[in-house]
Design an enzyme around this catalytic site. Structure first.
Site, PDB file in Angstrom:
ATOM      1  N   ASP A   1       0.819  -1.209   0.000  1.00 49.09           N
ATOM      2  CA  ASP A   1       0.000   0.000   0.000  1.00 49.09           C
ATOM      3  C   ASP A   1       0.855   1.262   0.000  1.00 49.09           C
ATOM      4  O   ASP A   1       2.045   1.228   0.341  1.00 49.09           O
ATOM      5  CB  ASP A   1      -0.911   0.021   1.238  1.00 49.09           C
TER       6      ASP A   1
ATOM      7  N   LYS B   1      -3.376   3.327  -2.641  1.00 53.00           N
ATOM      8  CA  LYS B   1      -4.517   4.201  -2.899  1.00 53.00           C
ATOM      9  C   LYS B   1      -4.380   5.448  -2.035  1.00 53.00           C
ATOM     10  O   LYS B   1      -4.317   5.359  -0.815  1.00 53.00           O
ATOM     11  CB  LYS B   1      -5.835   3.491  -2.568  1.00 53.00           C
TER      12      LYS B   1
ATOM     13  N   MET C   1      -9.427   8.619   8.063  1.00 51.25           N
ATOM     14  CA  MET C   1      -9.711   9.116   6.709  1.00 51.25           C
ATOM     15  C   MET C   1     -10.808  10.178   6.697  1.00 51.25           C
ATOM     16  O   MET C   1     -11.626  10.237   5.784  1.00 51.25           O
ATOM     17  CB  MET C   1     -10.126   7.943   5.793  1.00 51.25           C
TER      18      MET C   1
END
Length: 245
Positions: free
Chosen positions: A34, A56, A171
């Site tokens: 990641d 991502k 997030m």
């Protein structure tokens, strides 16, 4: 048919990677990693392993999730040890469950290697305990990613505000302008303390402190951006008690 290991890399500090995780990186034939995995941890990967960036980041996806799942399946058919290296813990907002489902459907063996999640580690590095007998006996981990943009608001912010003494939001930095009013309308006071922690556990860790009433202004003035988490509740004030003592 090989085996896929979903390995949690932890929040960034290489010292927080588990011994089992480190061993698998040294033995792996393929490592699919990641974006938030630190360079120090990536350096532990065997020099003979194939390394693939499937990271991502907001507005910048190296691979779509469906493509990553398919890639894992293809690599497991050709290699004995495939490591899916994920920031934090694979099962804490890491989509590890989705990847595991698709692999098992294809008859591929999967093993989970947990990692330390940022929601615990980043506050700890800032001297904020997410639970404390005098401050908080409950903590809720929640994603802030669903609250705006293309996602329908799925999070019940009212229930969270009224049901937990400490709230840790992953997030959610880009959506604070939506989340904070939701928490205020649910009954949290404007003077409720909030901390934002960016690049948690890394040498470049940054923190921004304030209240629900003034944090949006502080973010705008400082330009504070992701990747970061938010911690809300009385535990945020614990660090001040330490300096006063």
């Amino acid at each position: 048919m090989g085996k896929v290991y979903l390995v949690g890399a932890g929040p960034g500090d290489a010292g927080l990677l588990t011994i089992k995780g480190k061993t698998l990186l040294e033995l792996a034939d393929v490592v699919i990693y990641d974006a938030l995995v630190s360079e120090e941890i990536l350096a532990m990967i065997s020099p003979y392993a194939e390394k693939i960036n499937a990271g991502k980041r907001r507005g910048n996806h190296s691979l779509l999730q469906c493509d990553t799942n398919q890639l894992l399946i293809e690599k497991a058919k050709d290699h004995a040890i495939v490591v899916r290296l994920k920031g934090g813990d694979p099962f804490v907002f890491g989509r590890g469950g989705e990847e595991m489902q698709d692999l098992i459907k294809e008859g591929i063996e999967v093993e989970i290697v947990p990692g330390i999640t940022a929601g615990i580690a980043a506050p700890a590095y800032a001297n904020i305990p997410v639970t404390h007998r005098d401050y908080s006996s409950s903590v809720t981990f929640v994603t802030g990613h669903e609250s705006a943009g293309k996602y329908r608001p799925e999070v019940n912010w009212k229930a969270i505000a009224q049901g937990s003494e400490t709230i840790v939001i992953y997030m959610g930095i880009h959506n604070l302008s939506y989340i904070i009013p939701q928490l205020l309308s649910a009954g949290l006071a404007e003077d409720t303390e909030i901390a934002l922690i960016r690049w948690g556990t890394r040498p470049e860790q940054e923190e921004l402190y304030g209240t629900l009433g003034d944090m949006l202004d502080r973010v705008e003035k400082t330009g504070f951006t992701a990747p970061a988490i938010a911690i809300i509740g009385k535990v945020v004030g614990f660090r001040q008690m330490l300096t006063e003592e």
